[in-house]
Design a protein around this motif. Structure first.
Motif, PDB file in Angstrom:
ATOM      1  N   GLY A 180       0.806  -1.218   0.000  1.00 29.70           N
ATOM      2  CA  GLY A 180       0.000   0.000   0.000  1.00 29.70           C
ATOM      3  C   GLY A 180       0.835   1.262   0.000  1.00 29.70           C
ATOM      4  O   GLY A 180       1.949   1.312   0.536  1.00 29.70           O
ATOM      5  N   GLY A 184      -2.190  -2.469   3.645  1.00 33.74           N
ATOM      6  CA  GLY A 184      -2.784  -1.201   3.202  1.00 33.74           C
ATOM      7  C   GLY A 184      -2.414  -0.066   4.132  1.00 33.74           C
ATOM      8  O   GLY A 184      -2.222  -0.259   5.333  1.00 33.74           O
ATOM      9  N   GLY A 230      -7.276  -3.365   2.126  1.00 35.50           N
ATOM     10  CA  GLY A 230      -7.353  -1.962   1.722  1.00 35.50           C
ATOM     11  C   GLY A 230      -7.897  -1.059   2.804  1.00 35.50           C
ATOM     12  O   GLY A 230      -8.734  -1.462   3.607  1.00 35.50           O
ATOM     13  N   GLY A 273      -9.185  -3.499  -2.461  1.00 35.32           N
ATOM     14  CA  GLY A 273      -8.890  -2.072  -2.449  1.00 35.32           C
ATOM     15  C   GLY A 273     -10.122  -1.252  -2.147  1.00 35.32           C
ATOM     16  O   GLY A 273     -11.246  -1.635  -2.509  1.00 35.32           O
TER      17      GLY A 273
END
Length: 302
Positions: free
Chosen positions: A92, A152, A207, A272
């Motif tokens: 990320g 993330g 995410g 995501g």
């Protein structure tokens, strides 16, 4: 041939013997109209006769000329800082505001660290064990804390960084303070449960996104859900979309594909997530090969 914009000469090109020629124009601004004048140039002066051409740039014009450069990282995996920096399977990436310096934050997954890259390309370790050891420890000093394959990252308007600590099934916060204090704001082992902060459970969260109010959205991947961590005193965790049930893999009992209201909708390994200025949430629904939108309405319509 001389190309001018107003009274400014853009270029002078020798086109003797050529039937066609091209000229690159740089420094353009998106969504702007330009008029250029083309005049013959004998070498001693410009012709009184000229031709004009008008162009308009689109909203997607690449102002910097589209040059791709490497800001940080070497040719192989590893660990280092500054111009000799190396990463190991970085995942990320998030960027803070212009007011905070446009710094870049990286989940350096296999090094179990969160790295910071300044706008000048200087790399430092914000948080995570300097000996590359995985773990789950919070600490008032960032580099004394530990992560286990962080995936993330997201950053809020105050410069606090949030981390999806995948194998620990936790959402961690790195405070924008002098020591980069690391705390766990939500998650307590593998599973599925809504609740306050560390009473909640996630299953391989990946995410992250933060809205303008400081609420954190989580792609709870193996639970096939999108979760919300409220910016309140207890970090209340709720499920905004995704069928009720615990996922147990690619074909977990809560996976699927279905649009609908809130927990009637289905996802398949969402990885995501992003949020716009109006509070709508966008999801990379990975195994369904789709991009989904969760409306910021009373029903969280998908």
């Amino acid at each position: 041939m001389t190309l001018k914009q107003g009274a400014t000469v853009v270029s002078t090109t020798n086109v003797s013997g050529q039937s066609t020629t091209t000229q690159a124009i740089t420094g353009l601004t998106a969504s702007t109209a330009y008029t250029y004048t083309i005049q013959a140039n004998s070498g001693t002066g410009l012709s009184a006769v000229s031709n004009s051409i008008s162009i308009s740039t689109s909203s997607a014009v690449v102002v910097n000329g589209g040059m791709v450069t490497t800001l940080a990282g070497g040719t192989s995996s590893g660990y280092g800082t500054g111009t000799a920096a190396q990463f190991s399977n970085p995942q990320g990436v998030a960027v803070d505001s212009l007011a905070l310096g446009n710094n870049i934050y990286v989940a350096d997954k296999n090094n179990h660290k969160i790295r910071k890259i300044t706008s000048g390309g200087v790399v430092t370790t914000l948080a995570g064990s300097l000996t590359n050891i995985s773990g789950s420890a919070d600490n008032a000093i960032g580099t004394d804390a530990s992560f286990n394959y962080p995936y993330g990252v997201a950053v809020d308007s105050s410069g606090n960084v949030y981390v999806a600590d995948v194998v620990n099934n936790k959402i961690r916060k790195i405070a924008n303070d002098a020591n980069h204090t690391v705390t766990t704001i939500a998650g307590a082992g593998n599973g599925y449960a809504d609740g306050n902060g560390t009473a909640a459970q996630f299953n391989y969260p990946q995410g992250l996104a933060v809205d303008s109010s400081g609420n954190v959205y989580v792609a709870d991947t193996i639970n096939h859900k999108i979760r919300k961590i409220a910016n309140d005193a207890t970090h209340t965790v709720s499920t905004i979309t995704g069928t009720t049930g615990i996922g147990n893999g690619v074909n977990g009992d809560s996976s699927g594909y279905l649009d609908g209201n809130g927990t009637a909708a289905q996802f398949n390994n969402p990885q995501g997530v992003s949020v716009d200025s109006s509070g709508n949430v966008y999801v990379a629904d990975t195994y369904n090969h789709k991009i989904r939108k969760i409306a910021n309405d009373a029903n969280n319509t998908v």
